[in-house]
Design a protein around this motif. Structure first.
Motif, short mmCIF file in Angstrom:
data_model
loop_
_atom_site.label_atom_id
_atom_site.label_comp_id
_atom_site.label_asym_id
_atom_site.label_seq_id
_atom_site.Cartn_x
_atom_site.Cartn_y
_atom_site.Cartn_z
N LYS A 120 0.45 -1.09 -0.15
CA LYS A 120 -0.04 0.11 -0.05
C LYS A 120 1.49 1.53 0.45
O LYS A 120 0.48 2.37 -0.51
N MET A 121 2.03 1.12 0.93
CA MET A 121 2.58 2.37 0.29
C MET A 121 3.40 2.39 -0.63
O MET A 121 3.50 3.65 -0.75
N GLY A 122 3.92 1.60 -1.04
CA GLY A 122 4.72 1.95 -2.47
C GLY A 122 3.30 2.77 -3.36
O GLY A 122 4.16 3.45 -4.19
N LYS A 123 1.66 1.86 -3.17
CA LYS A 123 1.38 2.40 -4.24
C LYS A 123 1.25 3.97 -3.89
O LYS A 123 1.10 5.20 -5.09
N LYS A 124 0.74 4.42 -2.65
CA LYS A 124 0.70 5.83 -2.21
C LYS A 124 2.37 6.50 -3.24
O LYS A 124 2.55 8.30 -3.45
N VAL A 125 3.50 6.52 -2.74
CA VAL A 125 4.55 6.44 -3.57
C VAL A 125 4.56 6.93 -4.48
O VAL A 125 4.61 8.19 -5.38
N VAL A 126 4.23 5.58 -5.41
CA VAL A 126 4.02 6.50 -7.12
C VAL A 126 2.71 6.94 -7.51
O VAL A 126 3.16 7.90 -8.07
N ARG A 127 1.94 6.79 -6.71
CA ARG A 127 0.94 7.93 -7.48
C ARG A 127 1.21 9.64 -7.02
O ARG A 127 1.10 10.85 -7.75
N GLU A 128 2.44 9.55 -5.72
CA GLU A 128 3.14 11.08 -5.45
C GLU A 128 3.56 11.41 -6.60
O GLU A 128 3.96 12.12 -6.84
N VAL A 129 4.68 10.57 -6.59
CA VAL A 129 6.20 10.74 -7.66
C VAL A 129 5.59 10.80 -9.74
O VAL A 129 5.64 11.43 -10.15
N LYS A 130 4.31 10.53 -10.04
CA LYS A 130 3.32 10.53 -10.70
C LYS A 130 2.13 12.29 -10.94
O LYS A 130 3.02 12.75 -11.98
N ARG A 131 2.40 12.35 -9.06
CA ARG A 131 1.98 13.88 -9.28
C ARG A 131 3.02 14.65 -9.76
O ARG A 131 2.96 16.26 -10.11
N GLU A 132 4.25 14.31 -9.74
CA GLU A 132 5.80 15.62 -9.89
C GLU A 132 6.10 15.19 -10.85
O GLU A 132 7.16 15.95 -11.44
N THR A 133 5.56 14.17 -11.94
CA THR A 133 5.54 13.68 -13.23
C THR A 133 5.47 15.10 -14.74
O THR A 133 4.20 14.83 -14.50
N LYS A 134 6.54 14.99 -14.97
CA LYS A 134 5.98 16.65 -16.43
C LYS A 134 4.77 15.34 -17.12
O LYS A 134 5.82 14.88 -17.47
N VAL A 135 4.01 15.95 -17.77
CA VAL A 135 3.62 15.38 -18.71
C VAL A 135 4.21 15.87 -19.84
O VAL A 135 3.17 17.37 -20.38
N VAL A 136 4.72 14.33 -21.65
CA VAL A 136 4.61 15.25 -22.52
C VAL A 136 4.08 14.15 -23.14
O VAL A 136 2.96 15.32 -23.90
N THR B 216 2.59 13.21 3.37
CA THR B 216 1.14 13.19 4.27
C THR B 216 0.89 12.33 4.43
O THR B 216 0.07 11.81 5.45
N TYR B 217 1.44 10.97 4.31
CA TYR B 217 0.66 9.61 4.82
C TYR B 217 1.80 8.95 5.07
O TYR B 217 1.07 8.13 6.67
N LEU B 218 2.46 9.22 5.88
CA LEU B 218 3.80 8.07 6.30
C LEU B 218 3.16 7.71 7.83
O LEU B 218 3.62 7.01 8.05
N LYS B 219 3.06 9.10 8.34
CA LYS B 219 2.54 8.55 10.03
C LYS B 219 1.22 7.35 9.78
O LYS B 219 1.11 7.01 11.21
N ASP B 220 0.44 8.19 9.68
CA ASP B 220 -0.73 7.65 9.27
C ASP B 220 -0.18 5.58 9.01
O ASP B 220 -0.66 5.00 9.48
N ASP B 221 0.38 5.85 8.27
CA ASP B 221 0.72 4.46 7.78
C ASP B 221 1.52 3.66 8.58
O ASP B 221 0.97 2.20 9.07
N LEU B 222 2.68 4.32 9.52
CA LEU B 222 3.59 3.32 9.84
C LEU B 222 2.34 2.82 11.72
O LEU B 222 2.25 1.72 12.21
N GLN B 223 0.71 4.22 11.72
CA GLN B 223 0.42 3.79 12.82
C GLN B 223 -0.55 2.37 12.73
O GLN B 223 -1.44 2.25 13.06
N GLY B 224 -1.30 2.97 10.84
CA GLY B 224 -2.01 1.74 10.83
C GLY B 224 -1.46 0.00 11.42
O GLY B 224 -1.90 -0.74 11.43
#
Length: 131
Positions: free
Chosen positions: A31-47, A112-120
């Motif tokens: 789950k953490m990996g999928k959230k990281v990928v989502r955030e990285v995709k948001r930072e990736t410029k689209v050409v 954004t997510y790390l603290k909540d994911d670790l608590q989970g």
């Protein structure tokens, strides 16, 4: 569940440790990996969209630990992320700064997510220990 003896406590810790090693960490790492990928995709410029589409994550268990691997198999992903020389006619004529979308995406996930994911993960461990 109430503890009546040290043996009960020991069994609870064993249940928790076994669950932690076999299922909790791996499931949460996915789950953490999928959230990281989502955030990285948001930072990736689209050409063309190819670079953004090719981000992926996987979980690798090794040496008693779990690693989350975030990768992009587009051949130009690394130069775009890290920067590269501009070469014309065999001569370097400039340098393009990297976009650092991987690093920015990881930082956004951590903020954004790390603290909540670790608590989970800790909450799931507590549930397994209770039986």
């Amino acid at each position: 569940m109430s503890m009546k003896s040290l043996e009960d406590l020991e069994r609870a810790f064993d249940r928790g440790l076994n669950a932690w090693e076999s299922e909790i960490v791996a499931a949460h790492a996915e789950k953490m990996g999928k959230k990281v990928v989502r955030e990285v995709k948001r930072e990736t410029k689209v050409v063309t969209g190819n670079l953004r589409r090719r981000w992926d994550s996987r979980v690798k268990k090794e040496d008693g630990g779990v690693n989350i691997i975030v990768e992009n198999d587009a051949e130009y992903a690394e130069p775009v992320n890290n920067g590269h020389r501009i070469v014309r006619g065999g001569r370097t004529v400039g340098y393009t700064e990297g976009r650092h979308m991987l690093e920015k995406g990881i930082a956004a996930y951590q903020n954004t997510y790390l603290k909540d994911d670790l608590q989970g993960m800790v909450d799931d461990l507590g549930k397994k220990m209770r039986g």
